[in-house]
Write an enzyme that holds these catalytic residues in place. Structure first.
Site, mmCIF file in Angstrom:
data_model
loop_
_atom_site.group_PDB
_atom_site.id
_atom_site.type_symbol
_atom_site.label_atom_id
_atom_site.label_comp_id
_atom_site.label_asym_id
_atom_site.label_seq_id
_atom_site.Cartn_x
_atom_site.Cartn_y
_atom_site.Cartn_z
ATOM 1 N N HIS A 97 0.768 -0.994 -0.089
ATOM 2 C CA HIS A 97 0.021 -0.005 0.255
ATOM 3 C C HIS A 97 0.367 1.245 0.324
ATOM 4 O O HIS A 97 0.356 2.377 -0.358
ATOM 5 C CB HIS A 97 -0.939 0.209 1.025
ATOM 6 C CG HIS A 97 -1.726 -1.401 1.915
ATOM 7 N ND1 HIS A 97 -2.357 -1.799 1.275
ATOM 8 C CD2 HIS A 97 -1.842 -2.081 2.085
ATOM 9 C CE1 HIS A 97 -3.302 -2.582 1.638
ATOM 10 N NE2 HIS A 97 -2.734 -3.360 2.307
ATOM 11 N N THR A 98 2.095 1.351 0.090
ATOM 12 C CA THR A 98 2.929 2.244 0.450
ATOM 13 C C THR A 98 2.896 3.228 -0.879
ATOM 14 O O THR A 98 2.558 2.867 -2.024
ATOM 15 C CB THR A 98 3.907 2.166 -0.286
ATOM 16 O OG1 THR A 98 4.600 0.277 0.868
ATOM 17 C CG2 THR A 98 4.996 3.208 0.865
#
Lengths: 259, 274
Positions: free
Chosen positions: B51-52
């Site tokens: 998800h960065t």
């Protein structure tokens, strides 16, 4: 006790508006050996009478450390006490991990009450069969003593006792409770021992094996006084007359050998 | 998203479900219902999900300095949308408790989420109503645990927070970055401030022989000097900022103010000026 058609499970009320399973659970606490708690304005002292099942057996431990600033004395089912103390220790650890502060005693006792209540309302569960005396010291609000019972009542006390013949201890404590506030730790311990002695059967004595003391307070982490270190206190108990119910301070013995 | 270029443009195969449109059988076989709940599976993915993100609407530096009697912080009122100076009245200094101020740089939506988290914590504490309140070091511990936890899930809150307050008569000043690194110091500066302002802050403290020798007026002057430097040199800053002062009397966040700047030299430069 009673044997009737309303006492089979926790979710059945009796026509008298009682939950018999809870009363039976309270009975388990009353059958356990005595534990006494009392507090001053700076310290909380918990004392317990340790039973042993026979000559060859050890005496059952009744005082447990929950955190540096908190300890408990139990009466009743030891296995249930282990479950609850595990829960308490986890909550205290969470408080330190998440907020970098020791868990306030009142808050933890509320959590215990909430947890115990679940078992008094869900079908198929049973109430915890143990009563706890919780002694804690908060930086902000000072020492506190709480009693937690299987009926999920958690109340705060200046002095309390639970277990077998605890009423005798309560009678002693009620007599002297107004003096406890300003009393120093050692005198407080002596009061506790006098109260604990009231709960003994006729032919029994307090000795270094069947007795256990826990102290927590201002500048003192929770620590136990057990075994040989009890000697000084028990000797003074032997020597000292029963204190007069008055506003005077207790007569002070020579300096205690406490590490 | 499919990270492997060799898969792009290939006919879609049954065992690659890039957008998690339906539960896909995982390698471990059927997962018992109770385990799924605990592990927080909302869906099964045939490959690791990550998800960065990247920050979208951002705030620039936040400054903080301890002085004799408390802590002072500064942050401008700008939230940038890349190079666009999009929101020009944003308050990046937020009072959390009676003696605590949170300053936020980085992604502004994550800042709003954290404000909500902290407000929830304060309300829970208020409802306990037992004489205990969350003080600055407690909030700091909580916040860094949250930041570190998000970093460990590869889904950071893209901020560097500054937490300033007073506790037991002492000033408290610390920063926490998006990786969950907590750091306390008599002077704090995030973003561009860590390069341009921190040396100034440290020099001022050193010259006076420690933060106990800095008065409230000194602290304000030092921060304004730093804000001026930052406005000159940080291309994502604005000359409109607030100062927050936390002392034994409580929190005071000032109205927006600005510093005097010199632009007359531009006249002499070809292409600039009138």
């Amino acid at each position: 006790m009673f044997r009737n058609q309303y006492d089979n499970d926790i979710s059945t009320w009796s026509p008298q508006g009682r939950l018999h399973q809870i009363e039976y659970a309270l009975e388990a606490v009353k059958q356990g050996s005595a534990s006494v708690g009392l507090r001053s304005n700076t310290h909380v002292v918990l004392l317990a009478l340790k039973r042993s099942s026979g000559e060859l057996a050890s005496h059952q431990q009744k005082l447990f450390r929950i955190d540096n600033h908190m300890g408990i004395a139990i009466a009743g089912l030891v296995s249930d006490a282990r479950v609850l103390s595990n829960f308490m220790r986890t909550e205290c650890m969470k408080s330190k991990m998440m907020y970098d502060r020791p868990m306030p005693g009142s808050r933890l006792v509320s959590l215990i009450g909430d947890k115990a209540q679940i078992n008094t309302q869900n079908y198929g569960r049973r109430p915890y069969g143990v009563g706890l005396l919780v002694g804690s010291y908060d930086e902000d609000t000072g020492p506190h003593l709480y009693e937690c019972l299987p009926n999920a009542n958690c109340l705060e006390y200046f002095a309390i006792s639970i277990g077998a013949k605890s009423q005798s201890a309560k009678t002693y404590l009620e007599k002297f409770a107004k003096d406890f506030g300003e009393t120093d730790v050692d005198a407080l311990i002596m009061h506790g021992l006098h109260a604990l002695r009231e709960t003994l059967q006729q032919d029994k004595e307090l000795n270094i094996n069947n007795c256990s003391i826990g102290v927590v307070g201002k500048g003192q982490d929770w620590h136990l006084i057990e075994g040989d270190r009890l000697k000084a206190y028990l000797d003074q108990l032997e020597a000292g007359a029963a204190p007069a119910a008055s506003a005077e301070d207790l007569p002070q013995g020579e300096a205690m050998d406490t590490e | 998203m499919d990270h492997f270029p060799t898969n792009w443009g290939n006919p879609r195969s049954e065992d690659v479900d890039s957008y998690n449109t339906y539960p896909v059988a995982s390698h471990s076989g059927t997962v018992p219902h109770s385990v799924r709940q605990i592990a927080g599976f909302g869906h099964a993915a045939g490959h690791p999900t990550s998800h960065t993100q990247q920050p979208v609407v951002t705030g620039t530096s936040v400054l903080g300095i301890k002085y004799n009697g408390g802590v002072m912080m500064a942050a401008d009122n700008l939230a940038s949308y890349g190079s666009l100076a999009r929101f020009r009245d944003v308050e990046r200094l937020h009072q959390v408790a009676d003696f605590t101020v949170l300053g936020a740089s980085g992604d502004m939506s994550d800042y709003q989420y954290v404000k909500h988290l902290l407000d929830s914590q304060m309300i829970k504490e208020y409802n306990a109503d037992d004489g205990h309140t969350l003080a600055t070091p407690n909030i700091y511990e909580y916040l860094w645990r949250v930041m570190y936890n998000r970093r460990s899930k590869m889904n950071p809150l893209w901020n560097t927070f500054v937490l300033g307050g007073v506790h037991k008569g002492e000033g408290f000043l610390g920063a926490i970055d998006l990786k969950g690194t907590p750091y306390q110091s008599p002077s704090i500066a995030t973003g561009f401030g860590s390069h341009l302002a921190q040396p100034i802050l440290r020099k001022e403290i050193e010259n006076r022989g420690g933060e106990e020798n800095i008065t409230e007026e000194d602290a304000a002057q030092i921060l304004k000097k730093c804000m001026k430097v930052l406005f000159y040199r940080d291309a994502r800053s604005m000359n409109k900022f607030q100062l927050a002062r936390i002392s034994a009397e409580g929190v005071k966040i000032s109205e927006p103010m600005s510093v005097e700047t010199e632009w007359a030299f531009a006249e002499k430069i070809r292409g600039y000026g009138a």
